[in-house]
Design an enzyme around this catalytic site. Structure first.
Site, PDB file in Angstrom:
ATOM      1  N   HIS A   2       0.840  -1.208   0.000  1.00 45.52           N
ATOM      2  CA  HIS A   2       0.000   0.000   0.000  1.00 45.52           C
ATOM      3  C   HIS A   2       0.872   1.253   0.000  1.00 45.52           C
ATOM      4  O   HIS A   2       0.587   2.231  -0.697  1.00 45.52           O
ATOM      5  CB  HIS A   2      -0.902   0.047   1.237  1.00 45.52           C
ATOM      6  CG  HIS A   2      -1.944  -1.013   1.291  1.00 45.52           C
ATOM      7  ND1 HIS A   2      -2.120  -1.810   2.396  1.00 45.52           N
ATOM      8  CD2 HIS A   2      -2.881  -1.417   0.390  1.00 45.52           C
ATOM      9  CE1 HIS A   2      -3.118  -2.649   2.177  1.00 45.52           C
ATOM     10  NE2 HIS A   2      -3.595  -2.429   0.953  1.00 45.52           N
ATOM     11  N   LYS A  38     -15.607  -7.599   5.089  1.00 45.67           N
ATOM     12  CA  LYS A  38     -14.439  -8.420   5.385  1.00 45.67           C
ATOM     13  C   LYS A  38     -14.405  -8.639   6.886  1.00 45.67           C
ATOM     14  O   LYS A  38     -14.999  -7.873   7.649  1.00 45.67           O
ATOM     15  CB  LYS A  38     -13.139  -7.703   4.989  1.00 45.67           C
ATOM     16  CG  LYS A  38     -12.957  -7.452   3.522  1.00 45.67           C
ATOM     17  CD  LYS A  38     -11.633  -6.750   3.284  1.00 45.67           C
ATOM     18  CE  LYS A  38     -11.355  -6.550   1.817  1.00 45.67           C
ATOM     19  NZ  LYS A  38     -10.061  -5.919   1.582  1.00 45.67           N
ATOM     20  N   ARG A  70      -1.880  -6.123  -8.113  1.00 43.44           N
ATOM     21  CA  ARG A  70      -0.796  -7.056  -7.824  1.00 43.44           C
ATOM     22  C   ARG A  70      -0.678  -8.120  -8.901  1.00 43.44           C
ATOM     23  O   ARG A  70       0.400  -8.475  -9.306  1.00 43.44           O
ATOM     24  CB  ARG A  70      -1.038  -7.759  -6.483  1.00 43.44           C
ATOM     25  CG  ARG A  70      -0.752  -6.945  -5.278  1.00 43.44           C
ATOM     26  CD  ARG A  70      -0.935  -7.807  -4.055  1.00 43.44           C
ATOM     27  NE  ARG A  70      -2.211  -8.514  -4.110  1.00 43.44           N
ATOM     28  CZ  ARG A  70      -3.194  -8.375  -3.243  1.00 43.44           C
ATOM     29  NH1 ARG A  70      -3.058  -7.582  -2.231  1.00 43.44           N
ATOM     30  NH2 ARG A  70      -4.317  -9.039  -3.379  1.00 43.44           N
ATOM     31  N   SER A 113      -3.090  -7.774   2.830  1.00 38.83           N
ATOM     32  CA  SER A 113      -3.423  -7.642   4.247  1.00 38.83           C
ATOM     33  C   SER A 113      -3.816  -8.985   4.843  1.00 38.83           C
ATOM     34  O   SER A 113      -3.471  -9.289   5.985  1.00 38.83           O
ATOM     35  CB  SER A 113      -4.551  -6.617   4.431  1.00 38.83           C
ATOM     36  OG  SER A 113      -4.096  -5.330   4.086  1.00 38.83           O
TER      37      SER A 113
END
Length: 179
Positions: free
Chosen positions: A17, A41, A90, A128
């Site tokens: 990030h 989430k 990514r 994460s």
């Protein structure tokens, strides 16, 4: 001055990030790291904690600020009179999801430009979710998150880690006593 918004859950903020935030800060006059308050989430950190971790992470970047938001990212971007949404990519799987979101966001707010930045190769594997798994299992977080984030993860998982280590010690001790 062009204002760019980099939205995400940042649970927690990672060096991947940070890579995107730093590169965005070099491209735009002002950058807002926008921490989504309630993504669908399983969150480890509260929105207040995520904002605090992000603020500490970007404090050396004078044109970067951090704000929490709720609702649609495009509505938040309009509310703060920004022009650009930033997304980091990514891998191929990210592209498919981001492309779908980009089409929806363009339908909702055709005036907001989307800029996608490829994550630097050394951060391609960092997410994460993976970071939380490593931290939960007492793995080394060096080079994957800022130091203060690693400390926050260790604190969050401290009780869990101590219990696992205690059980692992018991298992090791019972194995060695029989030898």
């Amino acid at each position: 001055m062009t204002i760019a918004v980099y939205p995400g859950s940042f649970d927690p903020i990672t060096n991947g990030h940070m890579d995107i935030a730093e590169r965005t800060a070099a491209l735009f006059g002002s950058v807002v790291v926008a921490v989504y308050d309630r993504p669908e989430k399983n969150l480890l950190f509260s929105v207040e904690e995520r904002v605090s971790l992000a603020k500490t992470a970007v404090k050396a970047m004078p044109n970067v600020s951090v704000m929490a938001f709720s609702g649609l990212a495009v509505d938040f971007i309009h509310r703060i009179k920004a022009d650009v949404m930033i997304r980091g990519l990514r891998a191929n799987s990210d592209f498919e999801r981001e492309f779908e979101m980009a089409l929806m966001n363009h339908k909702l707010a055709p005036d907001i430009e989307l800029v996608c930045l490829m994550t630097s190769a050394k951060y391609q594997f960092i997410s994460s979710s993976v970071i939380k798994e490593v931290a939960r299992n007492s793995g080394c977080l060096e080079g994957m998150v800022p130091d203060h984030v690693a400390a926050a993860l260790i604190t969050k998982y401290g009780d869990y880690i101590r219990e696992v280590e205690k059980r692992a010690g018991r298992q090791y001790n019972s194995l060695t006593k029989g030898a």
